[in-house]
Scaffold this active site. Sequence first.
Site, PDB file in Angstrom:
ATOM      1  N   HIS A  17      29.348  36.152  50.887  1.00  0.00           N
ATOM      2  CA  HIS A  17      28.999  34.944  51.434  1.00  0.00           C
ATOM      3  C   HIS A  17      30.006  34.031  51.786  1.00  0.00           C
ATOM      4  O   HIS A  17      31.311  34.360  51.992  1.00  0.00           O
ATOM      5  CB  HIS A  17      28.060  34.101  50.225  1.00  0.00           C
ATOM      6  N   HIS A  20      33.698  34.358  50.085  1.00  0.00           N
ATOM      7  CA  HIS A  20      34.409  35.644  50.413  1.00  0.00           C
ATOM      8  C   HIS A  20      34.934  35.377  51.524  1.00  0.00           C
ATOM      9  O   HIS A  20      36.086  35.702  52.056  1.00  0.00           O
ATOM     10  CB  HIS A  20      33.488  36.770  50.457  1.00  0.00           C
ATOM     11  N   CYS A 125      32.623  37.864  27.583  1.00  0.00           N
ATOM     12  CA  CYS A 125      31.842  37.067  28.464  1.00  0.00           C
ATOM     13  C   CYS A 125      31.712  38.413  29.496  1.00  0.00           C
ATOM     14  O   CYS A 125      32.503  38.778  30.265  1.00  0.00           O
ATOM     15  CB  CYS A 125      32.398  35.848  29.202  1.00  0.00           C
ATOM     16  N   CYS A 128      32.670  37.313  33.247  1.00  0.00           N
ATOM     17  CA  CYS A 128      33.871  37.714  33.619  1.00  0.00           C
ATOM     18  C   CYS A 128      34.405  38.892  33.332  1.00  0.00           C
ATOM     19  O   CYS A 128      35.561  39.295  33.648  1.00  0.00           O
ATOM     20  CB  CYS A 128      34.714  36.583  32.677  1.00  0.00           C
ATOM     21  N   CYS A 142      31.010  29.827  28.176  1.00  0.00           N
ATOM     22  CA  CYS A 142      31.863  30.249  29.190  1.00  0.00           C
ATOM     23  C   CYS A 142      31.903  29.172  30.205  1.00  0.00           C
ATOM     24  O   CYS A 142      30.855  29.133  30.941  1.00  0.00           O
ATOM     25  CB  CYS A 142      31.787  31.585  29.875  1.00  0.00           C
ATOM     26  N   HIS A 145      30.437  30.694  33.697  1.00  0.00           N
ATOM     27  CA  HIS A 145      29.180  31.492  33.637  1.00  0.00           C
ATOM     28  C   HIS A 145      27.954  30.564  32.771  1.00  0.00           C
ATOM     29  O   HIS A 145      26.980  30.917  32.602  1.00  0.00           O
ATOM     30  CB  HIS A 145      29.040  32.927  33.149  1.00  0.00           C
ATOM     31  N   LYS A 294      26.899  23.502  43.721  1.00  0.00           N
ATOM     32  CA  LYS A 294      27.447  24.914  43.413  1.00  0.00           C
ATOM     33  C   LYS A 294      26.294  26.003  44.316  1.00  0.00           C
ATOM     34  O   LYS A 294      25.546  25.886  44.188  1.00  0.00           O
ATOM     35  CB  LYS A 294      27.486  25.465  41.917  1.00  0.00           C
ATOM     36  N   LYS A 297      22.493  31.899  44.163  1.00  0.00           N
ATOM     37  CA  LYS A 297      21.428  32.439  44.383  1.00  0.00           C
ATOM     38  C   LYS A 297      19.930  31.800  44.003  1.00  0.00           C
ATOM     39  O   LYS A 297      19.192  31.698  44.746  1.00  0.00           O
ATOM     40  CB  LYS A 297      21.356  34.179  43.877  1.00  0.00           C
TER      41      LYS A 297
HETATM   42  N1  MSP Z   1      36.699  42.045  42.161  1.00  0.00           N
HETATM   43  C1  MSP Z   1      37.308  40.603  41.403  1.00  0.00           C
HETATM   44  C2  MSP Z   1      38.705  40.295  42.142  1.00  0.00           C
HETATM   45  C3  MSP Z   1      39.654  41.567  41.882  1.00  0.00           C
HETATM   46  S1  MSP Z   1      41.159  41.402  42.975  1.00  0.00           S
HETATM   47  C4  MSP Z   1      42.184  42.615  42.317  1.00  0.00           C
HETATM   48  C5  MSP Z   1      36.324  39.417  41.865  1.00  0.00           C
HETATM   49  N2  MSP Z   1      35.493  39.719  42.844  1.00  0.00           N
HETATM   50  S2  MSP Z   1      34.492  38.427  43.574  1.00  0.00           S
HETATM   51  O1  MSP Z   1      33.665  39.245  44.282  1.00  0.00           O
HETATM   52  O2  MSP Z   1      33.605  37.871  42.404  1.00  0.00           O
HETATM   53  O3  MSP Z   1      35.445  37.660  44.367  1.00  0.00           O
HETATM   54  C6  MSP Z   1      35.979  36.592  43.964  1.00  0.00           C
HETATM   55  C7  MSP Z   1      36.732  35.938  45.136  1.00  0.00           C
HETATM   56  O4  MSP Z   1      35.749  35.626  46.195  1.00  0.00           O
HETATM   57  C8  MSP Z   1      37.331  34.454  44.944  1.00  0.00           C
HETATM   58  O5  MSP Z   1      38.499  34.476  44.264  1.00  0.00           O
HETATM   59  C9  MSP Z   1      37.441  34.092  46.242  1.00  0.00           C
HETATM   60  O6  MSP Z   1      38.317  34.643  46.927  1.00  0.00           O
HETATM   61  C10 MSP Z   1      36.094  34.283  46.819  1.00  0.00           C
HETATM   62  N3  MSP Z   1      34.934  33.261  46.377  1.00  0.00           N
HETATM   63  C11 MSP Z   1      33.799  33.687  45.922  1.00  0.00           C
HETATM   64  N4  MSP Z   1      33.136  32.513  45.579  1.00  0.00           N
HETATM   65  C12 MSP Z   1      33.707  31.628  46.127  1.00  0.00           C
HETATM   66  C13 MSP Z   1      33.582  30.062  46.545  1.00  0.00           C
HETATM   67  N5  MSP Z   1      32.155  29.549  46.249  1.00  0.00           N
HETATM   68  N6  MSP Z   1      34.432  29.354  47.001  1.00  0.00           N
HETATM   69  C14 MSP Z   1      35.457  29.868  47.344  1.00  0.00           C
HETATM   70  N7  MSP Z   1      35.934  31.120  47.245  1.00  0.00           N
HETATM   71  C15 MSP Z   1      35.146  31.786  46.285  1.00  0.00           C
HETATM   72  O7  MSP Z   1      36.579  38.367  41.360  1.00  0.00           O
END
Ligand code: MSP
Length: 646
Positions: A17, A20, A125, A128, A142, A145, A294, A297
Amino acid sequence: MTTYITTPIYYVNALPHLGHAYTTIVTDTYSRFRRLCGDDVRFQTGTDEHGEKIAQAAAAEGVLPKEYVDWVSNAFKEAWPPLDVEPDHFIRTTNPEHINTVQKILQKVYDQGDIYFSEYSGLYCQGCERFLTEKELVEGNCPDHLKPPQEIAEQNYFFKMGKYQEWLIDHINNNPEFITPERYRNEVLSFLSEPLEDLCISRPTSRLTWGIPLPFDDKFVTYVWFDALINYLTGIGYPDGPDFERYWSSSEHVIAKDILKPHAIFWPTMLKAMGTEPYKRLHVHGYWNVDETKMSKSIGNVVRPGELVEQYGVDTVRYFVLREMSFGLDASFSSEALVDRQNSDLANDLGNLFSRSLTMIGNYADSTVPELYKGLLNDIDRELINAVEHMVKEYRQDMNGFRFNRALQQVWKVIGLLNRYIVTNEPWELAKNPDHKKRLMTVLYVLAEALRIVALVLQPVIPQAAAKMVTALGLDSGQETVDLDTAGKWGVLKPGTKITKGPQLFPRLDKKKNNKQQKQPRPEKKKSNEKIQDDGLVGFDKFQKLELRVAEIVAAEKIKKSDRLLKLTVKAPEERTIVAGIASFYEPDDLIGKLVLIVANLKPAKLMGVTSHGMVLAAKETDADGKERLVLSTVSGSVAPGSKVS
Ligand code: MSP
């Protein structure tokens, strides 16, 4: 110089999304920028595929974990090319080489005595995938979450993280750039001011089998974070591959604030225990919300990058996210804001300037870069040339410091100057008089050369439009387009170069048509039993419903077209936007760091296009002339942001 830059590896329990996409676009932009500076760059992204969350997601789909992770990992891999994101390596934690290296590292740390077996009970959690400390909870939940963690007691393996606490504090203090922006560095240091507990790094196979088996006890699998962080090493061939030697000392990680703790605390201490030097820099950004809400989904407001690209084009999406978010702070996505940026910054300011300038070179100079007559340069020209050179310098510093929005502001300042330059010099008037031919040619050269530099610095951000500009200016991909040191200087464009007349870079978008698809937040249901109290008194039960909190102002800015309103970003303890009618009484910069009192559970309200989530309390003072003044309610002494006021 080398640069090794990484994104987090994303969990495969959700499809890509906007969040990412943002991190990945930032990382791609930075890697393109470093290449422009002449660096040997390695850019890595990938997927995190073990752990409880993934096992549960696979079960919910009714497929085996491996089948499930293959599918979602591929969706991530395929999400990046349409965004013009070009990683050098895509790592998956289910790769056999990764698994092998994780086990080798575990064995090494175990053999040296930094891993021990013990019983543990704590608050876990699931979201997390880690144990939380009491201090981290907000009202028993948390904070990420919004659910209470489960009390779990079991025997597990632990990494002696606490042993490296002092070392880590010293390292952060001695390396100011280790964690940036500064607010996150301070957050980590404040966390480290309390004793650091050891880290539970295993899960019993009785509870979870989808993970990397511990090499010294097959009744356990590795905790997903211990496995995942190591991707940054396995992706470059740790411990003895040539790429590890070449890139590790220049490693930089990009993440959002949600995963600060694993990256700023677990990871450096793990590296220390392994005898590997820490990464060079950690860049932490804020969160994207959608229409000030926020992204989730269940609300149904998740923004998919692929859909955005289809609707608006890749350059617009890249430019928008980089320009709109101030790195480190939260930002809000709306298709209205995106269309505004496309129309004003891209189509109008840049696009018009470019097509207008090249049309004039086409018409007045036979589609050829004209000669610049040095003797005819006046103060306005020289000022402009200085401004372009100054911009390149500032741009370089800002890009290097991950201040992308500021870097783009610098470029757009020059674009504004160039538009004004055309108006001041009126080339169409000069063209009417053959005596002014040389002056006309000089003006056109200045425009073409400035546009070449603008295209050069925009390459990392909007690669397609920048390539169009370069081609239209008659340049191939030689030194004048690929190296900031040589090409960032004035006077590289050669007179006589053939240009293409007036190409359009960005279309103007119809606002109404493009906003149609925007999802409207669901209207809140009115409660039928809400009665208005008419005696002017409020019962204690009603008062209790009012949630008053201490909040720290972390950002403040004026709201366009309003003399009265400021947009504040406050921490209470989560970040939120509050609009306050105090613009006539406070300068935005003076507010940063102030602790104020807020009403935290006020219904969101939209003021001048900005949704306010709460209200800042202020005293209203009326002077003898009946003039009102607002004075913010502040808190004396140090109180943690988010503390309740009762
Ligand atoms: N798998 C772990 C990361 C391991 S790294 C060794 C993880 N994955 S995640 O799919 O949840 O991705 C988190 C990351 O996605 C955030 O740190 C950020 O880079 C990005 N984002 C996910 N949602 C976001 C927003 N709403 N806004 C900005 N970036 C965010 O955590």
